[in-house]
Design a protein around this motif. Sequence first.
Motif, PDB file in Angstrom:
ATOM      1  N   ALA A 104     -64.376 129.791  65.343  1.00  0.00           N
ATOM      2  CA  ALA A 104     -63.676 129.930  66.628  1.00  0.00           C
ATOM      3  C   ALA A 104     -64.011 128.828  67.614  1.00  0.00           C
ATOM      4  O   ALA A 104     -63.227 128.535  68.518  1.00  0.00           O
ATOM      5  CB  ALA A 104     -63.997 131.288  67.238  1.00  0.00           C
ATOM      6  N   THR A 105     -65.174 128.200  67.476  1.00  0.00           N
ATOM      7  CA  THR A 105     -65.578 127.166  68.444  1.00  0.00           C
ATOM      8  C   THR A 105     -65.169 125.762  67.998  1.00  0.00           C
ATOM      9  O   THR A 105     -65.500 124.790  68.686  1.00  0.00           O
ATOM     10  CB  THR A 105     -67.102 127.204  68.653  1.00  0.00           C
ATOM     11  N   LEU A 106     -64.477 125.649  66.871  1.00  0.00           N
ATOM     12  CA  LEU A 106     -64.075 124.332  66.376  1.00  0.00           C
ATOM     13  C   LEU A 106     -62.786 123.871  67.072  1.00  0.00           C
ATOM     14  O   LEU A 106     -62.149 124.623  67.810  1.00  0.00           O
ATOM     15  CB  LEU A 106     -63.896 124.381  64.863  1.00  0.00           C
ATOM     16  N   ASN A 107     -62.427 122.622  66.817  1.00  0.00           N
ATOM     17  CA  ASN A 107     -61.299 121.983  67.501  1.00  0.00           C
ATOM     18  C   ASN A 107     -60.101 121.825  66.566  1.00  0.00           C
ATOM     19  O   ASN A 107     -60.223 121.970  65.342  1.00  0.00           O
ATOM     20  CB  ASN A 107     -61.723 120.607  68.014  1.00  0.00           C
ATOM     21  N   THR A 108     -58.954 121.483  67.163  1.00  0.00           N
ATOM     22  CA  THR A 108     -57.713 121.363  66.401  1.00  0.00           C
ATOM     23  C   THR A 108     -56.915 120.154  66.877  1.00  0.00           C
ATOM     24  O   THR A 108     -56.804 119.912  68.078  1.00  0.00           O
ATOM     25  CB  THR A 108     -56.851 122.623  66.557  1.00  0.00           C
ATOM     26  N   LEU A 109     -56.364 119.406  65.919  1.00  0.00           N
ATOM     27  CA  LEU A 109     -55.353 118.390  66.192  1.00  0.00           C
ATOM     28  C   LEU A 109     -54.028 118.894  65.632  1.00  0.00           C
ATOM     29  O   LEU A 109     -53.986 119.478  64.540  1.00  0.00           O
ATOM     30  CB  LEU A 109     -55.702 117.061  65.534  1.00  0.00           C
ATOM     31  N   PHE A 110     -52.943 118.648  66.362  1.00  0.00           N
ATOM     32  CA  PHE A 110     -51.629 119.022  65.857  1.00  0.00           C
ATOM     33  C   PHE A 110     -50.600 118.071  66.443  1.00  0.00           C
ATOM     34  O   PHE A 110     -50.840 117.397  67.443  1.00  0.00           O
ATOM     35  CB  PHE A 110     -51.277 120.467  66.234  1.00  0.00           C
ATOM     36  N   GLY A 111     -49.439 118.015  65.807  1.00  0.00           N
ATOM     37  CA  GLY A 111     -48.390 117.153  66.343  1.00  0.00           C
ATOM     38  C   GLY A 111     -47.272 116.946  65.354  1.00  0.00           C
ATOM     39  O   GLY A 111     -47.086 117.735  64.416  1.00  0.00           O
ATOM     40  N   LYS A 112     -46.507 115.867  65.562  1.00  0.00           N
ATOM     41  CA  LYS A 112     -45.370 115.541  64.722  1.00  0.00           C
ATOM     42  C   LYS A 112     -45.475 114.100  64.253  1.00  0.00           C
ATOM     43  O   LYS A 112     -46.040 113.250  64.935  1.00  0.00           O
ATOM     44  CB  LYS A 112     -44.056 115.728  65.480  1.00  0.00           C
ATOM     45  N   VAL A 113     -44.927 113.856  63.075  1.00  0.00           N
ATOM     46  CA  VAL A 113     -44.753 112.492  62.577  1.00  0.00           C
ATOM     47  C   VAL A 113     -43.274 112.186  62.636  1.00  0.00           C
ATOM     48  O   VAL A 113     -42.456 112.877  62.018  1.00  0.00           O
ATOM     49  CB  VAL A 113     -45.292 112.336  61.137  1.00  0.00           C
ATOM     50  N   ASN A 114     -42.918 111.168  63.414  1.00  0.00           N
ATOM     51  CA  ASN A 114     -41.521 110.799  63.618  1.00  0.00           C
ATOM     52  C   ASN A 114     -41.258 109.380  63.137  1.00  0.00           C
ATOM     53  O   ASN A 114     -42.159 108.530  63.131  1.00  0.00           O
ATOM     54  CB  ASN A 114     -41.153 110.870  65.103  1.00  0.00           C
ATOM     55  N   GLN A 115     -40.020 109.144  62.732  1.00  0.00           N
ATOM     56  CA  GLN A 115     -39.564 107.774  62.538  1.00  0.00           C
ATOM     57  C   GLN A 115     -39.372 107.155  63.915  1.00  0.00           C
ATOM     58  O   GLN A 115     -38.844 107.794  64.826  1.00  0.00           O
ATOM     59  CB  GLN A 115     -38.265 107.762  61.746  1.00  0.00           C
ATOM     60  N   SER A 116     -39.805 105.904  64.067  1.00  0.00           N
ATOM     61  CA  SER A 116     -39.789 105.293  65.393  1.00  0.00           C
ATOM     62  C   SER A 116     -38.376 105.043  65.903  1.00  0.00           C
ATOM     63  O   SER A 116     -38.084 105.255  67.077  1.00  0.00           O
ATOM     64  CB  SER A 116     -40.590 103.984  65.375  1.00  0.00           C
ATOM     65  N   ALA A 117     -37.485 104.584  65.026  1.00  0.00           N
ATOM     66  CA  ALA A 117     -36.108 104.305  65.454  1.00  0.00           C
ATOM     67  C   ALA A 117     -35.185 104.368  64.231  1.00  0.00           C
ATOM     68  O   ALA A 117     -35.404 103.626  63.268  1.00  0.00           O
ATOM     69  CB  ALA A 117     -36.009 102.940  66.123  1.00  0.00           C
ATOM     70  N   PRO A 118     -34.193 105.268  64.272  1.00  0.00           N
ATOM     71  CA  PRO A 118     -33.968 106.281  65.317  1.00  0.00           C
ATOM     72  C   PRO A 118     -35.057 107.344  65.278  1.00  0.00           C
ATOM     73  O   PRO A 118     -35.707 107.532  64.255  1.00  0.00           O
ATOM     74  CB  PRO A 118     -32.605 106.865  64.951  1.00  0.00           C
ATOM     75  N   LEU A 119     -35.266 108.021  66.418  1.00  0.00           N
ATOM     76  CA  LEU A 119     -36.333 109.011  66.531  1.00  0.00           C
ATOM     77  C   LEU A 119     -35.951 110.269  65.757  1.00  0.00           C
ATOM     78  O   LEU A 119     -35.143 111.067  66.210  1.00  0.00           O
ATOM     79  CB  LEU A 119     -36.583 109.333  68.003  1.00  0.00           C
ATOM     80  N   GLU A 120     -36.552 110.414  64.567  1.00  0.00           N
ATOM     81  CA  GLU A 120     -36.261 111.569  63.714  1.00  0.00           C
ATOM     82  C   GLU A 120     -37.559 112.051  63.076  1.00  0.00           C
ATOM     83  O   GLU A 120     -38.443 111.239  62.761  1.00  0.00           O
ATOM     84  CB  GLU A 120     -35.274 111.180  62.601  1.00  0.00           C
ATOM     85  N   PRO A 121     -37.708 113.370  62.883  1.00  0.00           N
ATOM     86  CA  PRO A 121     -38.911 113.879  62.215  1.00  0.00           C
ATOM     87  C   PRO A 121     -38.942 113.449  60.756  1.00  0.00           C
ATOM     88  O   PRO A 121     -37.897 113.313  60.113  1.00  0.00           O
ATOM     89  CB  PRO A 121     -38.776 115.404  62.354  1.00  0.00           C
ATOM     90  N   ILE A 122     -40.149 113.237  60.236  1.00  0.00           N
ATOM     91  CA  ILE A 122     -40.322 112.809  58.855  1.00  0.00           C
ATOM     92  C   ILE A 122     -40.984 113.940  58.076  1.00  0.00           C
ATOM     93  O   ILE A 122     -42.116 114.341  58.376  1.00  0.00           O
ATOM     94  CB  ILE A 122     -41.163 111.524  58.757  1.00  0.00           C
ATOM     95  N   GLU A 123     -40.279 114.452  57.088  1.00  0.00           N
ATOM     96  CA  GLU A 123     -40.804 115.518  56.240  1.00  0.00           C
ATOM     97  C   GLU A 123     -41.658 114.931  55.126  1.00  0.00           C
ATOM     98  O   GLU A 123     -41.424 113.829  54.644  1.00  0.00           O
ATOM     99  CB  GLU A 123     -39.643 116.323  55.644  1.00  0.00           C
ATOM    100  N   ASN A 124     -42.685 115.686  54.712  1.00  0.00           N
ATOM    101  CA  ASN A 124     -43.563 115.318  53.589  1.00  0.00           C
ATOM    102  C   ASN A 124     -44.323 114.022  53.828  1.00  0.00           C
ATOM    103  O   ASN A 124     -44.687 113.323  52.865  1.00  0.00           O
ATOM    104  CB  ASN A 124     -42.773 115.224  52.285  1.00  0.00           C
ATOM    105  N   ALA A 125     -44.565 113.679  55.087  1.00  0.00           N
ATOM    106  CA  ALA A 125     -45.476 112.571  55.372  1.00  0.00           C
ATOM    107  C   ALA A 125     -46.906 113.076  55.181  1.00  0.00           C
ATOM    108  O   ALA A 125     -47.218 114.236  55.449  1.00  0.00           O
ATOM    109  CB  ALA A 125     -45.280 112.063  56.796  1.00  0.00           C
ATOM    110  N   THR A 126     -47.784 112.210  54.702  1.00  0.00           N
ATOM    111  CA  THR A 126     -49.184 112.561  54.514  1.00  0.00           C
ATOM    112  C   THR A 126     -49.972 112.163  55.757  1.00  0.00           C
ATOM    113  O   THR A 126     -49.867 111.035  56.235  1.00  0.00           O
ATOM    114  CB  THR A 126     -49.771 111.850  53.291  1.00  0.00           C
TER     115      THR A 126
END
Length: 286
Positions: free
Chosen positions: A124-146
């Motif tokens: 419970a005292t640990l930290n978390t990173l979260f977010g999205k990986v997007n293509q820079s242009a055009p701005l689109e989400p990227i599925e299955n990025a590592t």
Amino acid sequence: MPKIDQYDLKRSPQISLLGTEEQTANLQLTLSTASTAGVLTGTVTSGGEPLPGATLKVFDTNNIPFAHTITGPLGQYTIASVSAGSYRVTATKTGYLTPDVVSVSILANRPSTLNIELSPDPDATLNTLFGKVNQSAPLEPIENATVNIYSVSEDVRTLILTTTTNSSGQYLAPYLADGDYIAIANKEGYFQTESAIQTLTNTEITPLNLFLIPNPETNTGTISGLITSQTTLLPIANATVALYQIVGTTETIVQITKTNSGGRYLFGNVAEGQYVIKSFAQINVV
């Protein structure tokens, strides 16, 4: 012995009484739902101590939510007007593990008591990173990025976890100890990207978006096939094969190759577009 309502409380109309008048007030009481339902009550604890502010949730036997409530200062809860039958109950609170559901039977006209014990979450005292990986242009989400998360200490990087983005480009990296981290995102067809150092402390939940730029040299496909004789259906070795790119009504040769002994040809590093294959074979004459 505990008591439960047989009839609901009902109010009469206002009665005006003057002097020695005699007034009558008759009431028809409505049968209380409590007479056909029960009450679920109990205490949520942790380590034997009451746990205020915990959420207690009741499900039916098909795991469909029925009701929920929050425990009071002494960890106690009450859910009234629960139809007689069987239910499943669990509880939760931030910083604690959710226990397995507990089955309970509710009887009409009486309370049922169910106490639940929660265990502290060691992470419970640990930290978390979260977010999205997007293509820079055009701005689109990227599925299955590592996405690789590395801890950083005196310029030494240690891989902590690897995760993959979902269809919305989202990733989640939980349970990170206090310290410095970087995130590196990769996917075939894109240049690798690296975040700045992220310092995490005190149970932080930190958003971190990453952007990938398409790599034109790797974001390519292949075109391959077999060249055979229409007469014998046998493969033709050393046939010339040309790859034409079509733009509008114009065809332009972009690659030429020859078939191998099995009649197979292969064009690699082919960019997106429209193409056509043309092939022929020649022999030496004397």
